[in-house]
Write a protein that holds these residues in place. Structure first.
Motif, short mmCIF file in Angstrom:
data_model
loop_
_atom_site.label_atom_id
_atom_site.label_comp_id
_atom_site.label_asym_id
_atom_site.label_seq_id
_atom_site.Cartn_x
_atom_site.Cartn_y
_atom_site.Cartn_z
N GLU A 136 -13.74 20.03 -3.10
CA GLU A 136 -14.47 19.18 -2.17
C GLU A 136 -15.34 18.13 -2.85
O GLU A 136 -15.87 17.24 -2.18
CB GLU A 136 -15.34 20.04 -1.25
N VAL A 137 -15.51 18.19 -4.17
CA VAL A 137 -16.30 17.22 -4.90
C VAL A 137 -15.43 16.59 -5.99
O VAL A 137 -14.50 17.22 -6.49
CB VAL A 137 -17.55 17.88 -5.51
N HIS A 138 -15.72 15.33 -6.34
CA HIS A 138 -14.86 14.56 -7.24
C HIS A 138 -13.42 14.59 -6.73
O HIS A 138 -12.46 14.74 -7.48
CB HIS A 138 -14.93 15.10 -8.67
N GLU A 139 -13.30 14.46 -5.43
CA GLU A 139 -12.01 14.52 -4.76
C GLU A 139 -11.16 13.30 -5.10
O GLU A 139 -11.69 12.24 -5.44
CB GLU A 139 -12.22 14.60 -3.25
N SER A 140 -9.86 13.44 -5.01
CA SER A 140 -8.96 12.31 -5.25
C SER A 140 -7.73 12.45 -4.38
O SER A 140 -7.30 13.56 -4.06
CB SER A 140 -8.56 12.24 -6.73
N ALA A 141 -7.18 11.31 -4.01
CA ALA A 141 -5.95 11.29 -3.22
C ALA A 141 -4.74 11.35 -4.15
O ALA A 141 -4.81 10.94 -5.31
CB ALA A 141 -5.89 10.03 -2.36
N SER A 142 -3.65 11.86 -3.63
CA SER A 142 -2.40 11.90 -4.39
C SER A 142 -1.24 11.69 -3.43
O SER A 142 -1.36 11.93 -2.23
CB SER A 142 -2.24 13.24 -5.12
N VAL A 143 -0.11 11.20 -3.97
CA VAL A 143 1.07 10.93 -3.15
C VAL A 143 2.31 11.42 -3.88
O VAL A 143 2.31 11.61 -5.09
CB VAL A 143 1.21 9.42 -2.84
N ASP A 144 3.36 11.60 -3.10
CA ASP A 144 4.67 11.93 -3.66
C ASP A 144 5.48 10.65 -3.70
O ASP A 144 5.96 10.16 -2.68
CB ASP A 144 5.37 12.97 -2.78
N GLY A 145 5.61 10.07 -4.88
CA GLY A 145 6.34 8.82 -5.01
C GLY A 145 5.66 7.87 -5.97
O GLY A 145 4.67 8.20 -6.64
N LEU A 146 6.18 6.66 -6.04
CA LEU A 146 5.70 5.65 -6.99
C LEU A 146 4.31 5.14 -6.62
O LEU A 146 4.05 4.82 -5.46
CB LEU A 146 6.68 4.48 -7.02
N VAL A 147 3.44 5.08 -7.63
CA VAL A 147 2.10 4.51 -7.46
C VAL A 147 2.01 3.24 -8.31
O VAL A 147 2.24 3.28 -9.51
CB VAL A 147 1.00 5.50 -7.87
N LYS A 148 1.68 2.12 -7.66
CA LYS A 148 1.54 0.85 -8.36
C LYS A 148 0.06 0.50 -8.54
O LYS A 148 -0.80 1.01 -7.82
CB LYS A 148 2.24 -0.27 -7.58
N THR A 149 -0.21 -0.37 -9.51
CA THR A 149 -1.57 -0.82 -9.77
C THR A 149 -1.74 -2.26 -9.30
O THR A 149 -0.90 -3.11 -9.58
CB THR A 149 -1.89 -0.74 -11.27
N LEU A 150 -2.81 -2.51 -8.55
CA LEU A 150 -3.07 -3.84 -8.01
C LEU A 150 -4.18 -4.53 -8.81
O LEU A 150 -5.06 -3.89 -9.37
CB LEU A 150 -3.51 -3.74 -6.55
N ARG A 151 -4.13 -5.87 -8.80
CA ARG A 151 -5.20 -6.66 -9.40
C ARG A 151 -6.42 -6.65 -8.49
O ARG A 151 -6.32 -6.42 -7.30
CB ARG A 151 -4.72 -8.10 -9.62
N GLY A 152 -7.58 -6.93 -9.07
CA GLY A 152 -8.81 -6.97 -8.30
C GLY A 152 -9.61 -5.70 -8.46
O GLY A 152 -9.16 -4.72 -9.08
N ASP A 153 -10.80 -5.71 -7.90
CA ASP A 153 -11.72 -4.59 -8.05
C ASP A 153 -12.23 -4.08 -6.70
O ASP A 153 -12.41 -4.85 -5.76
CB ASP A 153 -12.95 -5.00 -8.88
N LEU A 154 -12.46 -2.79 -6.67
CA LEU A 154 -13.20 -2.17 -5.58
C LEU A 154 -14.66 -2.13 -6.04
O LEU A 154 -15.01 -1.38 -6.94
CB LEU A 154 -12.68 -0.76 -5.31
N LEU A 155 -15.48 -2.98 -5.45
CA LEU A 155 -16.88 -3.06 -5.86
C LEU A 155 -17.64 -1.84 -5.36
O LEU A 155 -17.52 -1.46 -4.20
CB LEU A 155 -17.51 -4.35 -5.32
N HIS A 156 -18.45 -1.27 -6.25
CA HIS A 156 -19.09 0.01 -5.98
C HIS A 156 -20.59 -0.12 -6.20
O HIS A 156 -21.04 -0.57 -7.26
CB HIS A 156 -18.49 1.07 -6.93
N PHE A 157 -21.38 0.26 -5.19
CA PHE A 157 -22.84 0.23 -5.28
C PHE A 157 -23.36 1.65 -5.04
O PHE A 157 -23.89 1.96 -3.97
CB PHE A 157 -23.41 -0.75 -4.26
N PRO A 158 -23.22 2.53 -6.03
CA PRO A 158 -23.38 3.96 -5.79
C PRO A 158 -24.82 4.47 -5.69
O PRO A 158 -25.05 5.53 -5.11
CB PRO A 158 -22.69 4.60 -6.99
#
Length: 251
Positions: A136-158
């Motif tokens: 339940e902590v440091h959780e992450s999503a996962s998928v069955d299949g190809l994962v691609k990487t996109l340009r750009g950033d997810l801006l984070h203000f934690p």
């Protein structure tokens, strides 16, 4: 939960989405009103864990392709353009997409060390994955299949303040120690001494955290302290000792 100060910017960055769903843990501030003002569909659910809360949100969406954000995250212009291009192409051949997360640390974006690129999988076809597992902590999503990487950033203000960061990391350390203990993982005296030091030097020197100035130094110290707290708590659990105050019965 009580994200009135940050939620508006998050939702504004999602204006290109076909639908926005906000799962709220019964906020007492203006969080719900702000979400509805941005056209979001608001669902309220008692908080049971980070992973399960996010998976619940995914299951409520009207569409199979979902983009998952926390209230302290925003999609930057480059990432938005990349996502829209993939959507126009029908998300061909991919089950999900990852992208870098760029964190703001007390007024400066950290571009080195353990903080960046911190790639996360947040855009995916929910028919082929989701927020799976039981952590339940440091959780992450996962998928069955190809994962691609996109340009750009997810801006984070934690972090709103250092105090808030320290309280948050202590809570995460306890949750991770309890999770590891249930899985049979054990701490050693060597890990108690070496693991925090290794986390600091790996991020600050080997990965160039020093290039982020004093921000990078403080970040590296605090992250090393998280490793110390987690390892100490795991050690105490092994000794049959409590790591949190027991619940108190109200009079």
């Amino acid at each position: 939960m009580n994200e009135a100060g940050r939620l508006g910017d998050c939702l504004a960055s999602l204006s290109f989405c076909d639908e926005v769903v906000v799962v709220d843990s019964f906020s007492t501030d203006d969080t719900v009103a702000i979400a509805r003002a941005h056209g979001a569909r608001v669902l309220q659910r008692a908080f049971e864990g980070y992973r399960s809360q996010k998976q619940f949100a995914v299951e409520q969406a009207a569409h199979d392709w979902v983009l998952c954000l926390d209230a302290d995250e925003r999609v930057d212009a480059t990432l938005r353009a990349a996502i829209e291009a993939e959507r126009a192409a029908g998300f061909a051949d991919a089950a999900g997409y990852r992208f870098a997360r760029l964190s703001n640390y007390f007024g400066r974006f950290l571009r080195h060390g353990n903080a960046y690129p911190d790639r996360v999988l947040r855009l995916f076809d929910r028919r082929r994955g989701g927020w799976r597992g039981n952590r339940e902590v440091h959780e992450s999503a996962s998928v069955d299949g190809l994962v691609k990487t996109l340009r750009g950033d997810l801006l984070h203000f934690p972090y709103r303040s250092l105090e808030q960061q320290l309280l948050k990391t202590q809570r995460y350390a306890r949750m991770m120690a309890e999770h590891d203990f249930r899985r049979g993982k054990r701490a050693t005296l060597a890990k108690l001494v070496l693991a925090p030091a290794w986390r600091f030097w790996r991020g600050y020197l080997l990965r160039g955290g020093f290039l982020d100035g004093w921000h990078g130094l403080v970040y590296a110290y605090v992250r090393a302290n998280y490793v110390r707290q987690k390892t100490v708590m795991l050690w105490l659990l092994q000794q049959g000792q409590p790591v949190a105050d027991p619940p108190q019965d109200r009079p």
